[in-house]
Write a protein that holds these residues in place. Structure first.
Motif, mmCIF file in Angstrom:
data_model
loop_
_atom_site.group_PDB
_atom_site.id
_atom_site.type_symbol
_atom_site.label_atom_id
_atom_site.label_comp_id
_atom_site.label_asym_id
_atom_site.label_seq_id
_atom_site.Cartn_x
_atom_site.Cartn_y
_atom_site.Cartn_z
ATOM 1 N N VAL A 169 7.723 2.801 5.764
ATOM 2 C CA VAL A 169 7.474 4.244 5.840
ATOM 3 C C VAL A 169 6.161 4.613 5.132
ATOM 4 O O VAL A 169 5.253 5.363 5.789
ATOM 5 C CB VAL A 169 8.628 4.865 5.218
ATOM 6 C CG1 VAL A 169 8.283 6.343 4.856
ATOM 7 C CG2 VAL A 169 9.841 4.871 6.085
ATOM 8 N N SER A 170 5.941 4.060 3.843
ATOM 9 C CA SER A 170 4.709 4.273 3.258
ATOM 10 C C SER A 170 3.584 3.903 3.929
ATOM 11 O O SER A 170 2.499 4.683 4.262
ATOM 12 C CB SER A 170 4.919 3.767 2.034
ATOM 13 O OG SER A 170 3.776 3.748 1.048
ATOM 14 N N GLY A 171 3.452 2.759 4.502
ATOM 15 C CA GLY A 171 2.408 2.243 5.078
ATOM 16 C C GLY A 171 2.144 2.956 6.402
ATOM 17 O O GLY A 171 0.675 3.253 6.692
ATOM 18 N N PHE A 172 2.840 3.100 6.973
ATOM 19 C CA PHE A 172 2.870 4.368 8.603
ATOM 20 C C PHE A 172 2.545 5.682 7.994
ATOM 21 O O PHE A 172 1.608 6.132 8.834
ATOM 22 C CB PHE A 172 3.984 4.205 9.111
ATOM 23 C CG PHE A 172 4.059 2.793 10.134
ATOM 24 C CD1 PHE A 172 4.395 1.656 9.719
ATOM 25 C CD2 PHE A 172 3.759 2.951 11.398
ATOM 26 C CE1 PHE A 172 4.123 0.577 10.406
ATOM 27 C CE2 PHE A 172 3.506 1.841 12.286
ATOM 28 C CZ PHE A 172 3.848 0.400 11.778
ATOM 29 N N LEU A 173 2.841 6.258 6.859
ATOM 30 C CA LEU A 173 2.351 7.557 6.269
ATOM 31 C C LEU A 173 0.978 7.375 6.151
ATOM 32 O O LEU A 173 -0.003 8.221 6.640
ATOM 33 C CB LEU A 173 3.131 7.982 5.160
ATOM 34 C CG LEU A 173 4.585 8.596 5.743
ATOM 35 C CD1 LEU A 173 5.077 8.724 4.207
ATOM 36 C CD2 LEU A 173 4.412 9.471 6.294
ATOM 37 N N GLY A 174 0.376 6.250 5.610
ATOM 38 C CA GLY A 174 -0.967 5.922 5.317
ATOM 39 C C GLY A 174 -1.575 5.975 6.520
ATOM 40 O O GLY A 174 -2.826 6.672 6.745
ATOM 41 N N THR A 328 -7.191 -4.442 -5.337
ATOM 42 C CA THR A 328 -8.128 -4.752 -4.031
ATOM 43 C C THR A 328 -8.251 -3.922 -3.023
ATOM 44 O O THR A 328 -9.283 -3.450 -2.455
ATOM 45 C CB THR A 328 -7.967 -6.424 -3.514
ATOM 46 O OG1 THR A 328 -6.672 -6.540 -3.479
ATOM 47 C CG2 THR A 328 -8.697 -7.121 -4.600
ATOM 48 N N ALA A 329 -7.055 -3.233 -3.042
ATOM 49 C CA ALA A 329 -6.947 -2.016 -1.975
ATOM 50 C C ALA A 329 -7.831 -0.975 -2.313
ATOM 51 O O ALA A 329 -8.759 -0.306 -1.514
ATOM 52 C CB ALA A 329 -5.527 -1.540 -1.665
ATOM 53 N N ILE A 330 -7.880 -0.722 -3.653
ATOM 54 C CA ILE A 330 -8.731 0.341 -4.345
ATOM 55 C C ILE A 330 -10.104 -0.098 -4.170
ATOM 56 O O ILE A 330 -11.252 0.797 -3.814
ATOM 57 C CB ILE A 330 -8.412 0.605 -5.442
ATOM 58 C CG1 ILE A 330 -6.862 1.469 -5.614
ATOM 59 C CG2 ILE A 330 -9.205 1.682 -6.192
ATOM 60 C CD1 ILE A 330 -6.188 1.422 -7.128
ATOM 61 N N LEU A 331 -10.321 -1.626 -4.172
ATOM 62 C CA LEU A 331 -11.858 -2.067 -4.420
ATOM 63 C C LEU A 331 -12.382 -1.641 -2.752
ATOM 64 O O LEU A 331 -13.630 -1.461 -2.812
ATOM 65 C CB LEU A 331 -11.909 -3.445 -4.622
ATOM 66 C CG LEU A 331 -11.557 -3.674 -6.363
ATOM 67 C CD1 LEU A 331 -11.812 -5.162 -6.265
ATOM 68 C CD2 LEU A 331 -13.105 -3.144 -6.816
ATOM 69 N N VAL A 436 -1.880 3.621 0.251
ATOM 70 C CA VAL A 436 -3.189 3.563 0.263
ATOM 71 C C VAL A 436 -3.569 2.480 1.312
ATOM 72 O O VAL A 436 -4.828 2.521 1.988
ATOM 73 C CB VAL A 436 -3.584 3.009 -0.939
ATOM 74 C CG1 VAL A 436 -5.120 2.615 -1.124
ATOM 75 C CG2 VAL A 436 -3.267 4.115 -2.125
ATOM 76 N N LEU A 437 -2.909 1.291 1.629
ATOM 77 C CA LEU A 437 -3.618 0.459 2.395
ATOM 78 C C LEU A 437 -3.564 0.747 3.721
ATOM 79 O O LEU A 437 -4.665 0.584 4.534
ATOM 80 C CB LEU A 437 -2.701 -0.859 2.379
ATOM 81 C CG LEU A 437 -3.045 -2.075 3.151
ATOM 82 C CD1 LEU A 437 -4.586 -2.415 2.524
ATOM 83 C CD2 LEU A 437 -2.068 -3.430 3.097
ATOM 84 N N GLY A 438 -2.476 1.661 4.316
ATOM 85 C CA GLY A 438 -2.471 2.265 5.699
ATOM 86 C C GLY A 438 -3.607 3.264 5.703
ATOM 87 O O GLY A 438 -4.273 3.027 6.736
ATOM 88 N N LEU A 439 -3.950 3.815 4.760
ATOM 89 C CA LEU A 439 -4.936 4.879 4.756
ATOM 90 C C LEU A 439 -6.470 4.063 5.123
ATOM 91 O O LEU A 439 -7.241 4.650 5.829
ATOM 92 C CB LEU A 439 -4.894 5.890 3.519
ATOM 93 C CG LEU A 439 -6.134 6.886 3.484
ATOM 94 C CD1 LEU A 439 -5.777 7.891 4.640
ATOM 95 C CD2 LEU A 439 -6.011 7.466 2.083
ATOM 96 N N ILE A 440 -6.714 3.085 4.219
ATOM 97 C CA ILE A 440 -7.911 2.418 4.243
ATOM 98 C C ILE A 440 -7.967 1.532 5.650
ATOM 99 O O ILE A 440 -9.092 1.467 6.289
ATOM 100 C CB ILE A 440 -7.949 1.417 3.000
ATOM 101 C CG1 ILE A 440 -8.098 2.391 1.797
ATOM 102 C CG2 ILE A 440 -9.004 0.354 3.352
ATOM 103 C CD1 ILE A 440 -8.220 1.477 0.566
ATOM 104 N N LEU A 441 -6.912 0.886 6.071
ATOM 105 C CA LEU A 441 -6.974 -0.043 7.231
ATOM 106 C C LEU A 441 -6.584 0.893 8.554
ATOM 107 O O LEU A 441 -6.955 0.478 9.796
ATOM 108 C CB LEU A 441 -5.901 -1.001 7.200
ATOM 109 C CG LEU A 441 -6.033 -2.010 6.248
ATOM 110 C CD1 LEU A 441 -5.133 -3.113 6.292
ATOM 111 C CD2 LEU A 441 -7.388 -3.056 6.242
#
Lengths: 511, 150
Positions: A169-174, A328-331, A436-441
């Motif tokens: 859910v968190s990833g897909f929200l991203g 590393t996601a933040i990086l 965060v990963l979802g938002l970035i990717l």
């Protein structure tokens, strides 16, 4: 590429790069040594500070914080029995009892040495494997790139604390958040509600600082975590631990391998690596009963594994653009802030920077080794800082740092909203890292997904059949994604992290 | 109402809102890959599916929500105070610039979090100045000057 990859980056190291690298290591030790502050928080808050620096100086500073914070969690683990960062949780089991025996210096020396050796081993594997993986990834089709990104999110959801479903859910929200702004293919505005501030999308640095900086401090404040009041052990003779390396090299090497492998799994991170390495050490040790009572191999296993994670996490980041952990996601955000996109093309377009990262990470491990050996007793005094003041200072840093990226008060608002969302997510046991990963990717996934749809011209089944028959990588990636999605349905107890926390609970209950 | 059930409803609601919201930018009569709403709609549907699964899990498990203890309640109050102070601080730096609101924020919040008046007083000015020096002078990062002061 050849051997140039390992040397060409030296030319990027000028005085300012070295200075910011040293500053990053010092800040990392401070962040790591203070319980309640994590490497994730430290890196996310300090990304905006690097805005005016050269990409090399910025990355060296942030990598310095990342690697040094991972190590410095052992300082408070040894001196006050509280892990400074979550990944030092297994270090407390042996380092604190060793300190109680009057050998705090030896415990910190062992932790420093093992961390540095684990870190250096991981840099070696990073330099060896990331170019190989990147050269394979360069041949990926759009479907494969989409699958790699989807696998990254699903595996991060799988290994994050809490249920896999909540992680997804968190990833897909991203991923959904990443669609805000102009559509990359048609330039149509999406979910902007007519606002110019949203037309370029949600500022991911504001989101990261909110989710990992503000919300973490709010959770600390709610728990009323205060600085320690107890007496600290004297840190003496830490250099004597260097003599023990001969008897511990096997443990360090084994645990470093574990750390690198676990570090490369998106979302697994240093905590799980140190737990797995510690459990492995207990199984292989000739005197397993001594582990948990101040055994040097317990410290060596936990610390070398959690620092070896850094190289593992950076391997997938640099070669595939998929981060191995939250830091590393933040990086990735820091890379993007400086106009760089981690992934296989980085090796083609910014060959010298990749080389500088290899060299820099090796230097960082040497630097924190020196600072740790000579200065641990001084860093230990940080534990006396009044927590109320520290938390307030960090919150102010979050506000100013977010504002600094685009001189936008709107971004500060976004950061505050996500601070509150991150706080509520933690209360509901929903992991924040997959968001965060979802938002970035998100943009990468959408672009490749729609490109593949476009190329298929409606003949999806025949194109899929064609792709699978020609390219086994697609089959492997599809199986990996399906396994990660379906595994929780067939497992009574999936959770690596749950197993890990149970292990910690069991170990800490031992007399 | 337990956590899973409530979370499921919220996630389902977000999915529905995202799906409905995407109709505003949907383009019909173009190739599927050129429809800007295609991808967000797929994500919205997946979120709806996750939401329903969470609701079902919540119904099946039926765990009662925990009653909040007194110290937990105080913790939440403390947190809400800090959130409100942060909002005030953000508005303050927008209007008045960095220095004045920072001095106030770094005096009032530590005081509320249990620091002594002396500590709060001694720390607020040096900490504000240190942040100013680090951001503005050392890293040359822009800091707010306040719209009221141009």
């Amino acid at each position: 590429m050849g051997f140039d990859l390992y040397f060409v980056g030296i030319k990027l190291f000028d005085g300012s790069v070295i200075l910011f690298m040293v500053l990053g290591v010092l800040l990392g030790i401070i962040v790591g040594a203070l319980p309640g502050l994590t490497a994730t928080m430290g890196v996310s808050i300090l990304v905006p500070l690097t805005y005016s620096l050269s990409p090399t100086a910025a990355l060296m500073m942030l990598l310095g914080i990342y690697c040094a914070a991972n190590y410095a969690g052992s300082i408070s683990a040894t001196l006050v029995n509280i892990p400074g960062t979550p990944s030092a949780v297994m270090t407390t089991l042996d380092a604190y009892p060793m300190a109680q025996k009057g050998q705090a210096g030896r415990a910190i020396g062992l932790a420093t040495l093992s961390s540095a050796l684990g870190g250096l081993f991981s840099v070696f594997t990073l330099a060896l494997f990331s170019p190989l993986i990147a050269s394979v990834a360069l041949k990926f089709t759009s479907l494969e790139m989409f699958l790699v990104a989807l696998w990254g999110i699903s595996i991060m959801a799988y290994v994050s604390p809490g249920s896999t479903l909540k992680g997804l859910v968190s990833g897909f929200l991203g991923l959904l958040l990443a669609t805000i702004g102009f559509d990359p293919l048609t330039a149509a505005p999406r979910y902007t509600f007519g606002s110019v501030y949203l037309s370029s999308g949600v500022q991911f640095i504001a989101v990261m600082i909110g989710l990992f900086g503000v919300s973490e401090i709010l959770l600390n404040i709610e728990k009323n975590k205060q600085g320690t009041k107890q007496e600290l052990f004297k840190v003496e003779k830490s250099f004597e631990s260097l003599k023990e390396v001969k008897s511990l090299w096997g443990t360090i090497l084994r645990s470093s391998v574990v750390g690198v492998i676990i570090g490369a799994i998106p979302g697994a991170g240093g905590t799980i690596a140190s737990i797995v390495a510690y459990a492995q050490q207990k199984r292989l040790s000739k005197h397993p009963e001594e582990l948990g009572r101040g055994a040097p191999d317990g410290i060596a296993a936990a610390e070398s594994a959690n620092n070896a994670c850094t190289g593992g996490a950076m391997t997938t980041l640099l070669s595939l653009g998929i981060p191995g952990d939250a830091v590393t996601a933040i990086l990735i955000g820091a890379f993007v802030l400086h106009g760089l996109q981690p992934g296989p093309f980085l090796f083609e377009k910014h060959f010298d920077l990749v080389s500088a990262i290899f060299i820099g990470m090796a230097l960082i491990n040497i630097l924190f080794f020196l600072f740790g050996m000579f200065g641990a007793k001084y860093f230990a005094r940080l534990l006396f800082l009044p927590r109320a003041v520290l938390n307030t200072g960090i919150l102010s840093l979050c506000v100013i740092g977010t504002y600094a990226v685009q001189s936008s008060i709107f971004d500060v608002g976004v950061m505050l909203v996500f601070g509150l969302i991150g706080y509520l997510m933690s209360k509901q046991e929903i992991p924040r890292a997959p968001l965060v990963l979802g938002l970035i990717l998100g943009p990468l996934m959408e672009e490749n997904f729609r490109r593949w749809i476009g190329l298929a011209h409606g003949k999806y089944v025949s194109v899929l059949r064609d792709t699978y028959s020609k390219n086994p990588i697609s089959i492997v990636l599809t199986i990996l994604v399906l396994l990660t999605f379906l595994l929780p349905l067939f497992q009574k107890q999936k959770r690596i992290s749950e197993d890990a926390s149970k292990y910690v609970e069991k170990e800490t209950k031992q007399p | 109402m337990n956590k899973e059930f409530l979370n499921g409803l919220i996630v389902f609601g977000i999915g529905i809102l995202a799906y409905l919201g995407s109709s505003g930018f949907e383009r019909k009569g173009v190739a599927v890959s050129e429809n800007p709403a295609l991808y967000p709609q797929l994500l919205a549907l997946v979120l709806c599916l996750f939401g329903i699964t969470l609701v079902v899990q919540g119904v099946v498990r039926r765990e009662a929500s925990k009653t909040r203890k007194n110290d937990e309640h105080r913790g939440v109050q403390r947190t809400m105070f800090v959130v409100c102070s942060l909002v005030g601080y953000a508005v303050g730096i927008y209007l008045f610039g960095f220095i004045l609101p920072s001095l106030l924020f770094m005096f009032i919040v530590p005081l509320q979090l249990g620091a002594s008046r002396k500590t709060a007083l001694l720390v607020s000015a040096p900490l504000s100045i240190a942040l100013y020096v680090v951001f503005f002078l050392l890293f040359k990062v822009p800091i707010p000057h306040g719209v009221l002061f141009g």
